[in-house]
Write a protein that holds these residues in place. Sequence first.
Motif, PDB file in Angstrom:
ATOM      1  N   GLU A   1       0.793  -1.206   0.183  1.00  0.00           N
ATOM      2  CA  GLU A   1       0.001  -0.043   0.009  1.00  0.00           C
ATOM      3  C   GLU A   1       0.691   1.305  -0.103  1.00  0.00           C
ATOM      4  O   GLU A   1       2.083   1.341   0.470  1.00  0.00           O
ATOM      5  N   TRP A   2       0.397   2.444  -0.351  1.00  0.00           N
ATOM      6  CA  TRP A   2       0.897   3.640  -0.596  1.00  0.00           C
ATOM      7  C   TRP A   2       0.755   4.411   0.647  1.00  0.00           C
ATOM      8  O   TRP A   2      -0.432   4.429   0.916  1.00  0.00           O
ATOM      9  N   HIS A   3       1.719   5.013   1.267  1.00  0.00           N
ATOM     10  CA  HIS A   3       1.497   5.722   2.416  1.00  0.00           C
ATOM     11  C   HIS A   3       2.165   6.982   2.269  1.00  0.00           C
ATOM     12  O   HIS A   3       3.516   7.540   1.848  1.00  0.00           O
ATOM     13  N   ASP A   4       1.457   8.183   2.551  1.00  0.00           N
ATOM     14  CA  ASP A   4       2.005   9.594   2.486  1.00  0.00           C
ATOM     15  C   ASP A   4       2.864   9.893   3.426  1.00  0.00           C
ATOM     16  O   ASP A   4       2.754   9.252   4.389  1.00  0.00           O
ATOM     17  N   VAL A   5       4.144  10.390   3.087  1.00  0.00           N
ATOM     18  CA  VAL A   5       5.025  10.902   3.963  1.00  0.00           C
ATOM     19  C   VAL A   5       4.727  12.005   4.656  1.00  0.00           C
ATOM     20  O   VAL A   5       4.384  12.925   4.163  1.00  0.00           O
ATOM     21  N   GLU A   6       4.994  12.009   6.155  1.00  0.00           N
ATOM     22  CA  GLU A   6       4.555  12.886   6.876  1.00  0.00           C
ATOM     23  C   GLU A   6       6.210  13.987   7.187  1.00  0.00           C
ATOM     24  O   GLU A   6       6.887  13.690   7.082  1.00  0.00           O
ATOM     25  N   GLY A   7       5.651  15.249   7.356  1.00  0.00           N
ATOM     26  CA  GLY A   7       6.619  16.238   7.505  1.00  0.00           C
ATOM     27  C   GLY A   7       7.575  16.302   6.308  1.00  0.00           C
ATOM     28  O   GLY A   7       8.945  16.159   6.457  1.00  0.00           O
ATOM     29  N   VAL A   8       6.974  16.639   4.966  1.00  0.00           N
ATOM     30  CA  VAL A   8       7.727  16.453   3.879  1.00  0.00           C
ATOM     31  C   VAL A   8       8.623  17.659   4.085  1.00  0.00           C
ATOM     32  O   VAL A   8       8.716  18.793   4.353  1.00  0.00           O
ATOM     33  N   GLU A   9      10.226  17.282   3.915  1.00  0.00           N
ATOM     34  CA  GLU A   9      11.482  18.289   3.843  1.00  0.00           C
ATOM     35  C   GLU A   9      12.425  17.660   2.991  1.00  0.00           C
ATOM     36  O   GLU A   9      12.415  16.613   2.666  1.00  0.00           O
ATOM     37  N   MET A  10      13.070  18.721   2.261  1.00  0.00           N
ATOM     38  CA  MET A  10      14.197  18.195   1.511  1.00  0.00           C
ATOM     39  C   MET A  10      15.488  17.733   2.281  1.00  0.00           C
ATOM     40  O   MET A  10      15.710  18.178   3.276  1.00  0.00           O
TER      41      MET A  10
END
Length: 413
Positions: free
Chosen positions: A112-121
């Motif tokens: 399953e696809w899970h969105d990444v939390e706290g997106v940051e480079m």
Amino acid sequence: MTVARTVELEGHIIDSGTMGACFGAVMDMGGEFEVEEFDVGRHKHAETYCRMRVMADTEEELRAILHELNQQGATVADPRDATLEAAPGDGIVPVDFYSTTNHPTAVRVDGEWHDVEGVEMDCALVVDRADGVRVRTKVLNAIEAGDLVVTGETGIRVDPPERPRNGGGGSFGFMQGGVSSERPSASLIEEIADEMREVNAEDGTVLAVCGPAIVHSGGRDALAAIVKSGYVDAISAGNGFAVHDLERDLYGTSLGVDTESLEHPRKGHKHHIYTISEIARLGGIEEAVAEGVVDEGVMYECVRNDVPYVLAGSIRDDGPLPDTITDSIEAQDAIREQAQEADLVLMLSTLLHSVAVGNCLPSTTKTVCVDINPATVTQLLDRGSAQAIGMVTDIGAFIPMLADELLEASYET
């Protein structure tokens, strides 16, 4: 012998230049590609689909090409789960760890696809299975031994913001703002004010990143009025900004210069260090406000209106103020917490602190960069925010005009 993988692109990939960028990346990196399927969207809301086979001479070269395509939003066809590897020690990531972009990202775990939390480079991706599946970013120094770190390019989907076909989005449309000193300031400031009102009405967060030039150029009172009115919800700055804001209150000077008459009072060059001493003697900025020693300015309005602020120190700081965070890792964490909560960021004439905040922002966060130096604005916008506009203008003129628009009052300097 060549190696190959098939990747897919979907969305407004022609209008936004994504498809051309991917074709160019493959060729620039010594690979080849063959388009296997190409379905062009035939009206302005329809998306385009492209499936292409990417070839390279070695596995290492192919991995490098796939990494670049991943950053552009391409996804490996027939995706498998992401590869996870335990961190070998505190602050140490596996050799082939995935380094993040600031774009919305998803990771495939257990099918399953899970969105990444706290997106940051420039972070690692860590999978936590303690309570379901969570995927979040972690800076390298925060990695703990045993963390499940995502490695390679498999099972990772990046979604860069795209330019819509109808050119919508106003000033904050994809790269619509650009950088120009020729732009009609009044109309753009009106749009920025409208955006601030909208964020305020929706209980969002406006973060102002402030440099000392705000005080030097005479924009301090207008910014204080904006903070007091509730249109700025958090302040990020350095020791210098706070010191000169407080110096202006205590001595009527900034860097020892009277901001009204532009005269240099006797011993004016010592006013900033006297200011630090007075604030330290009282115990900090809040205590100085409580004692009535500080009774106006940006920091005063922050204290009186419960507007949180982060003062991040540097090696150049005098004093510094008791409120300044001198541990750089602690300061980064405080800045990161502010940045992740922001819906709109105003970067006001400070390159170093704006870069620090910008590094923590997702590419979808709306950002306004204002500086008299066009190179500064360009550098800030080039760091990856797709929802950014830049204004090359005097900060001492910009902030009073913004206050006039927001508060319908005159703050001319």
